[in-house]
Write a protein that holds these residues in place. Structure first.
Motif, PDB file in Angstrom:
ATOM      1  N   THR A 141      -6.097  -2.476  -7.317  1.00  0.00           N
ATOM      2  CA  THR A 141      -5.191  -1.748  -7.631  1.00  0.00           C
ATOM      3  C   THR A 141      -5.216  -1.532  -9.217  1.00  0.00           C
ATOM      4  O   THR A 141      -5.849  -2.040 -10.054  1.00  0.00           O
ATOM      5  CB  THR A 141      -3.847  -2.382  -7.371  1.00  0.00           C
ATOM      6  OG1 THR A 141      -3.542  -3.416  -8.238  1.00  0.00           O
ATOM      7  CG2 THR A 141      -3.524  -2.854  -5.907  1.00  0.00           C
ATOM      8  N   GLU A 142      -4.663  -0.167  -9.346  1.00  0.00           N
ATOM      9  CA  GLU A 142      -4.482   0.238 -10.708  1.00  0.00           C
ATOM     10  C   GLU A 142      -3.494  -0.650 -11.538  1.00  0.00           C
ATOM     11  O   GLU A 142      -2.671  -1.214 -10.563  1.00  0.00           O
ATOM     12  CB  GLU A 142      -4.172   1.735 -10.771  1.00  0.00           C
ATOM     13  CG  GLU A 142      -5.111   2.705 -10.453  1.00  0.00           C
ATOM     14  CD  GLU A 142      -4.660   4.202 -10.368  1.00  0.00           C
ATOM     15  OE1 GLU A 142      -3.413   4.249 -10.555  1.00  0.00           O
ATOM     16  OE2 GLU A 142      -5.531   5.113 -10.215  1.00  0.00           O
TER      17      GLU A 142
ATOM     18  N   ARG B 296      -1.129   1.109  -7.916  1.00  0.00           N
ATOM     19  CA  ARG B 296      -1.303   1.988  -6.876  1.00  0.00           C
ATOM     20  C   ARG B 296      -2.988   1.393  -6.274  1.00  0.00           C
ATOM     21  O   ARG B 296      -3.792   0.938  -6.902  1.00  0.00           O
ATOM     22  CB  ARG B 296      -1.724   3.483  -7.312  1.00  0.00           C
ATOM     23  CG  ARG B 296      -2.192   4.248  -6.338  1.00  0.00           C
ATOM     24  CD  ARG B 296      -2.511   5.751  -6.851  1.00  0.00           C
ATOM     25  NE  ARG B 296      -3.542   5.729  -7.546  1.00  0.00           N
ATOM     26  CZ  ARG B 296      -4.830   6.177  -6.931  1.00  0.00           C
ATOM     27  NH1 ARG B 296      -4.778   6.166  -5.694  1.00  0.00           N
ATOM     28  NH2 ARG B 296      -5.915   6.210  -7.690  1.00  0.00           N
ATOM     29  N   HIS B 297      -2.844   1.470  -4.858  1.00  0.00           N
ATOM     30  CA  HIS B 297      -4.388   0.551  -4.397  1.00  0.00           C
ATOM     31  C   HIS B 297      -5.493   1.773  -4.821  1.00  0.00           C
ATOM     32  O   HIS B 297      -5.249   2.776  -4.379  1.00  0.00           O
ATOM     33  CB  HIS B 297      -4.010   0.596  -2.898  1.00  0.00           C
ATOM     34  CG  HIS B 297      -5.318  -0.193  -2.134  1.00  0.00           C
ATOM     35  ND1 HIS B 297      -5.967   0.683  -1.404  1.00  0.00           N
ATOM     36  CD2 HIS B 297      -5.631  -1.072  -2.137  1.00  0.00           C
ATOM     37  CE1 HIS B 297      -6.731  -0.039  -0.829  1.00  0.00           C
ATOM     38  NE2 HIS B 297      -6.896  -1.242  -1.225  1.00  0.00           N
ATOM     39  N   ARG B 298      -6.330   0.977  -5.303  1.00  0.00           N
ATOM     40  CA  ARG B 298      -7.498   1.926  -5.319  1.00  0.00           C
ATOM     41  C   ARG B 298      -8.755   1.775  -4.328  1.00  0.00           C
ATOM     42  O   ARG B 298      -9.172   2.630  -3.597  1.00  0.00           O
ATOM     43  CB  ARG B 298      -8.345   1.522  -6.674  1.00  0.00           C
ATOM     44  CG  ARG B 298      -7.560   1.760  -7.934  1.00  0.00           C
ATOM     45  CD  ARG B 298      -8.591   1.844  -9.304  1.00  0.00           C
ATOM     46  NE  ARG B 298      -9.599   2.812  -9.014  1.00  0.00           N
ATOM     47  CZ  ARG B 298     -10.710   2.590  -9.361  1.00  0.00           C
ATOM     48  NH1 ARG B 298     -11.020   1.385  -9.861  1.00  0.00           N
ATOM     49  NH2 ARG B 298     -11.899   3.403  -9.075  1.00  0.00           N
ATOM     50  N   PHE B 299      -8.845   0.600  -3.871  1.00  0.00           N
ATOM     51  CA  PHE B 299      -9.782   0.276  -2.577  1.00  0.00           C
ATOM     52  C   PHE B 299      -9.776  -1.228  -2.262  1.00  0.00           C
ATOM     53  O   PHE B 299      -9.214  -2.235  -3.140  1.00  0.00           O
ATOM     54  CB  PHE B 299     -11.331   0.487  -2.857  1.00  0.00           C
ATOM     55  CG  PHE B 299     -11.694  -0.227  -4.037  1.00  0.00           C
ATOM     56  CD1 PHE B 299     -12.602  -1.468  -3.917  1.00  0.00           C
ATOM     57  CD2 PHE B 299     -11.919   0.066  -5.356  1.00  0.00           C
ATOM     58  CE1 PHE B 299     -13.143  -2.354  -4.916  1.00  0.00           C
ATOM     59  CE2 PHE B 299     -12.454  -0.601  -6.364  1.00  0.00           C
ATOM     60  CZ  PHE B 299     -13.180  -1.876  -6.360  1.00  0.00           C
TER      61      PHE B 299
ATOM     62  N   ASP C  33      -7.580  -2.469 -14.158  1.00  0.00           N
ATOM     63  CA  ASP C  33      -7.306  -2.716 -12.538  1.00  0.00           C
ATOM     64  C   ASP C  33      -6.949  -4.330 -12.481  1.00  0.00           C
ATOM     65  O   ASP C  33      -7.564  -4.988 -13.093  1.00  0.00           O
ATOM     66  CB  ASP C  33      -8.723  -2.261 -11.908  1.00  0.00           C
ATOM     67  CG  ASP C  33      -8.878  -0.855 -11.681  1.00  0.00           C
ATOM     68  OD1 ASP C  33      -7.738  -0.076 -12.059  1.00  0.00           O
ATOM     69  OD2 ASP C  33      -9.887  -0.358 -11.374  1.00  0.00           O
TER      70      ASP C  33
ATOM     71  N   LYS D  56     -16.960  -0.974 -10.354  1.00  0.00           N
ATOM     72  CA  LYS D  56     -15.551  -1.012 -10.857  1.00  0.00           C
ATOM     73  C   LYS D  56     -14.843  -0.083  -9.559  1.00  0.00           C
ATOM     74  O   LYS D  56     -13.665  -0.026  -9.518  1.00  0.00           O
ATOM     75  CB  LYS D  56     -15.144  -0.395 -11.958  1.00  0.00           C
ATOM     76  CG  LYS D  56     -15.760   0.941 -12.350  1.00  0.00           C
ATOM     77  CD  LYS D  56     -15.071   1.372 -13.695  1.00  0.00           C
ATOM     78  CE  LYS D  56     -15.564   2.732 -14.149  1.00  0.00           C
ATOM     79  NZ  LYS D  56     -14.956   3.975 -13.400  1.00  0.00           N
ATOM     80  N   ASP D  57     -15.590   0.809  -8.878  1.00  0.00           N
ATOM     81  CA  ASP D  57     -14.933   1.454  -7.683  1.00  0.00           C
ATOM     82  C   ASP D  57     -15.288   0.950  -6.529  1.00  0.00           C
ATOM     83  O   ASP D  57     -15.053   1.894  -5.241  1.00  0.00           O
ATOM     84  CB  ASP D  57     -15.854   3.010  -8.077  1.00  0.00           C
ATOM     85  CG  ASP D  57     -15.461   3.656  -9.423  1.00  0.00           C
ATOM     86  OD1 ASP D  57     -14.233   3.767  -9.749  1.00  0.00           O
ATOM     87  OD2 ASP D  57     -16.130   4.145  -9.849  1.00  0.00           O
TER      88      ASP D  57
ATOM     89  N   HIS E 112       0.935  -1.189  -0.017  1.00  0.00           N
ATOM     90  CA  HIS E 112      -0.066  -0.025  -0.090  1.00  0.00           C
ATOM     91  C   HIS E 112       0.943   1.355   0.062  1.00  0.00           C
ATOM     92  O   HIS E 112       2.193   0.971   0.260  1.00  0.00           O
ATOM     93  CB  HIS E 112      -0.669   0.045   1.476  1.00  0.00           C
ATOM     94  CG  HIS E 112      -2.036   1.026   1.325  1.00  0.00           C
ATOM     95  ND1 HIS E 112      -1.622   2.271   1.598  1.00  0.00           N
ATOM     96  CD2 HIS E 112      -3.289   0.974   1.147  1.00  0.00           C
ATOM     97  CE1 HIS E 112      -2.989   2.996   1.631  1.00  0.00           C
ATOM     98  NE2 HIS E 112      -3.827   2.189   0.949  1.00  0.00           N
TER      99      HIS E 112
ATOM    100  N   ASN F 219     -10.633  -1.651 -17.288  1.00  0.00           N
ATOM    101  CA  ASN F 219      -9.867  -0.291 -17.287  1.00  0.00           C
ATOM    102  C   ASN F 219      -8.487  -0.957 -16.993  1.00  0.00           C
ATOM    103  O   ASN F 219      -7.590   0.132 -16.639  1.00  0.00           O
ATOM    104  CB  ASN F 219     -10.574   0.383 -16.259  1.00  0.00           C
ATOM    105  CG  ASN F 219     -10.435  -0.045 -14.695  1.00  0.00           C
ATOM    106  OD1 ASN F 219     -10.085  -1.244 -14.649  1.00  0.00           O
ATOM    107  ND2 ASN F 219     -10.976   0.616 -13.796  1.00  0.00           N
TER     108      ASN F 219
END
Length: 222
Positions: free
Chosen positions: A90-91, A95-98, A77, A137-138, A57, A75
């Motif tokens: 993660t992207e 990078r951690h998204r959620f 991810d 996706k979010d 993270h 996308n």
């Protein structure tokens, strides 16, 4: 079939591969690996060269415990079903998204099989609720697609077929079967037309769609 590419060759017992996913968009191989109390995701190109490691993270703590299943969203991810009780996203760059830990917030989640569909939704099997849960996706919860039923039993693994828009669900070892469900029409995938229901579930609606094809609350129709 005459050419073999070695992506990982274990020379010690430190890291163990647990799950893999081949990316149709990049041709890369994503590998979920683990060692004592921690995990990581590694990316290999088509030549078998390591090109990326996703492990931490942005705060420095580890992202994974033991990656169980891994997939990729439209996308880019990277989506992981982790033993820690979370779906970790993660992207592509790492990078951690959620991290999704169940619905409602604070609920326990024991995720197993995971996949994404044509609308970039994330679908995951949950051992606790015996359901397939769908999030966007979010990371927002959308619906319980499948509950424990006489036909299915416990859902453990799943895969979305991009050609037929069908969901293939594998049951637990006691049931020993694979069921195929329909919840998106081809027109849905092309137009991305859907509306939320008042209770947070989603029903897809298109002019050509028949009621028998709609996603009803808490179950999928054959």
């Amino acid at each position: 079939m005459k050419t073999t590419t070695t992506f990982i060759e274990r020379t010690d017992s430190t890291w163990r591969p647990r799950c893999v996913y081949w990316s149709p968009s990049t041709g890369d191989l994503l590998v979920g690996m683990y060692t004592i109390d921690t995990g990581k995701v590694t990316r290999y190109n088509q030549s078998g060269q390591l090109t990326q490691t996703i492990q931490y993270h942005n705060t420095g703590r580890g992202l994974y415990s033991i990656p169980r299943y891994i997939t990729e969203n439209n996308n880019g991810d990277v989506v992981v079903s982790d033993l820690s009780g979370a779906v970790v996203v993660t992207e592509r760059g790492g990078r951690h998204r959620f991290s999704y830990t169940g619905h409602p917030s604070g609920s326990r989640l024991v995720p197993l099989g995971i996949c994404t569909d044509a609308l970039s939704h994330i679908l995951v099997c949950d051992v606790i609720t015996h359901t397939v849960q769908m999030i966007n996706k979010d990371g927002q919860f959308l619906s319980h697609l499948l509950t424990k039923s006489q036909e299915m039993g416990e859902s453990w693994s799943l895969r979305y077929d991009v050609n037929t828009h069908r969901l293939w669900v594998g049951s637990g070892s006691r049931d020993n079967k694979v069921c195929v469900y329909r919840y998106i029409t081809r027109q849905d995938a092309l137009t991305d037309e859907h509306r939320p229901l008042p209770d947070g579930d989603t029903r897809y609606t298109t002019p050509r769609q028949n009621k028998s094809h709609q996603l009803n609350e808490n179950k999928l129709l054959f």
